[in-house]
Design an enzyme around this catalytic site. Sequence first.
Site, short mmCIF file in Angstrom:
data_model
loop_
_atom_site.label_atom_id
_atom_site.label_comp_id
_atom_site.label_asym_id
_atom_site.label_seq_id
_atom_site.Cartn_x
_atom_site.Cartn_y
_atom_site.Cartn_z
N ASN A 83 63.34 39.86 44.52
CA ASN A 83 63.44 41.30 44.33
C ASN A 83 63.98 41.89 45.63
O ASN A 83 63.25 42.00 46.61
CB ASN A 83 62.05 41.87 43.99
CG ASN A 83 62.04 43.38 43.98
OD1 ASN A 83 63.08 44.02 43.91
ND2 ASN A 83 60.83 43.96 44.03
N LYS A 93 64.85 44.80 46.28
CA LYS A 93 64.45 46.21 46.48
C LYS A 93 65.68 47.04 46.89
O LYS A 93 66.79 46.75 46.46
CB LYS A 93 63.32 46.30 47.50
CG LYS A 93 62.16 45.36 47.18
CD LYS A 93 60.92 45.67 47.94
CE LYS A 93 59.89 44.60 47.67
NZ LYS A 93 58.57 44.93 48.14
N HIS A 98 56.97 47.56 38.54
CA HIS A 98 56.66 47.11 39.90
C HIS A 98 55.72 48.13 40.56
O HIS A 98 55.83 49.33 40.31
CB HIS A 98 57.95 46.97 40.72
CG HIS A 98 57.74 46.29 42.03
ND1 HIS A 98 57.26 46.95 43.13
CD2 HIS A 98 57.91 45.00 42.40
CE1 HIS A 98 57.16 46.09 44.14
NE2 HIS A 98 57.54 44.90 43.72
N GLU A 117 55.69 49.44 43.34
CA GLU A 117 56.36 50.53 44.07
C GLU A 117 56.83 51.61 43.10
O GLU A 117 56.85 52.79 43.43
CB GLU A 117 57.53 49.96 44.90
CG GLU A 117 57.00 49.21 46.12
CD GLU A 117 57.88 48.08 46.62
OE1 GLU A 117 59.06 48.01 46.24
OE2 GLU A 117 57.36 47.25 47.39
N GLU A 162 50.87 40.78 40.96
CA GLU A 162 51.16 41.15 42.35
C GLU A 162 50.06 42.05 42.88
O GLU A 162 50.09 43.28 42.65
CB GLU A 162 52.50 41.89 42.42
CG GLU A 162 53.67 41.10 41.91
CD GLU A 162 54.97 41.58 42.53
OE1 GLU A 162 55.61 40.78 43.21
OE2 GLU A 162 55.31 42.76 42.36
N SER A 222 53.87 38.69 49.50
CA SER A 222 54.06 37.94 50.75
C SER A 222 54.18 36.43 50.53
O SER A 222 53.62 35.64 51.30
CB SER A 222 52.94 38.27 51.75
OG SER A 222 52.95 39.66 52.05
#
Length: 251
Positions: free
Chosen positions: A9, A11, A95, A97, A167, A213
């Site tokens: 990803n 981003k 996601h 975010e 996640e 991570s």
Amino acid sequence: MRKPIIAGNWKLNKTIDASIELVTLLKRELSDVDEVDIVVCPVFTSLSAINDVILESNIDMGAQNLYWEDSGAFTGEVSAPLIKDAGCKYVIIGHSERRQFFGETNQTVNKKIKAALASGLLPIVCVGEVLEERETGKTFDVVKTQVTQSLAGFTPDELSKFIIAYEPVWAIGTGKTATPQQAQEVHKFIRGIIAEIGNDEIAAALRIQYGGSVKPDNIKELMSQEDIDGALVGGASLKPDSFIALVKGAL
Ligand code: PEP
């Protein structure tokens, strides 16, 4: 046997030229890998250019988001048919975010999944708890609500097209990884929910990625867990060496 899937990803990073440069290297270095599904998810503006590079390669492409209407007066949005037209096979939906900064809810995630499936895209549906929820023992409740509400109303056939990415939000971009055991227990729990809302066969075939991570030095231990079938990778997918090592670490 579930085929591992490693997705990068990217981003909000990389110009078209920088995206082409990265994917060209990945294509060259990973051309002999056929035991892992490899996916890159660049920004919208790079999709078409990347598609030209990965044609007839073992790398697939995903978008990072979509809007659920196909077309119309929705200034600034990008729809499933357009993403498909640009060459995507996958799309990341929900996601953290997007949930955190753009008001995404389980209900909008559900609509987006419907739109993705209607256009023949495979949804990578993200779920995961924030730190406070983990620390107060709410992880399983939160994940259950996210999975059941986001996936409400899909047929077993539709559920078989999903990928779920677990996640934990506290592990995304923070350098803190869930331990393989912490991840495994949530993955197993998610598989159990899918068995309830779908059936055992779909649950057994469902690929569940871990995200948060993930790096070359922890991928092997994560992948050694029974219910971890791959990774959704942010930071470590932006550099060729680390993404190549991650894919090879999943072999
Ligand atoms: C992500 O963006 O989905 C993610 C897991 O990021 P990172 O690997 O940087 O934690």
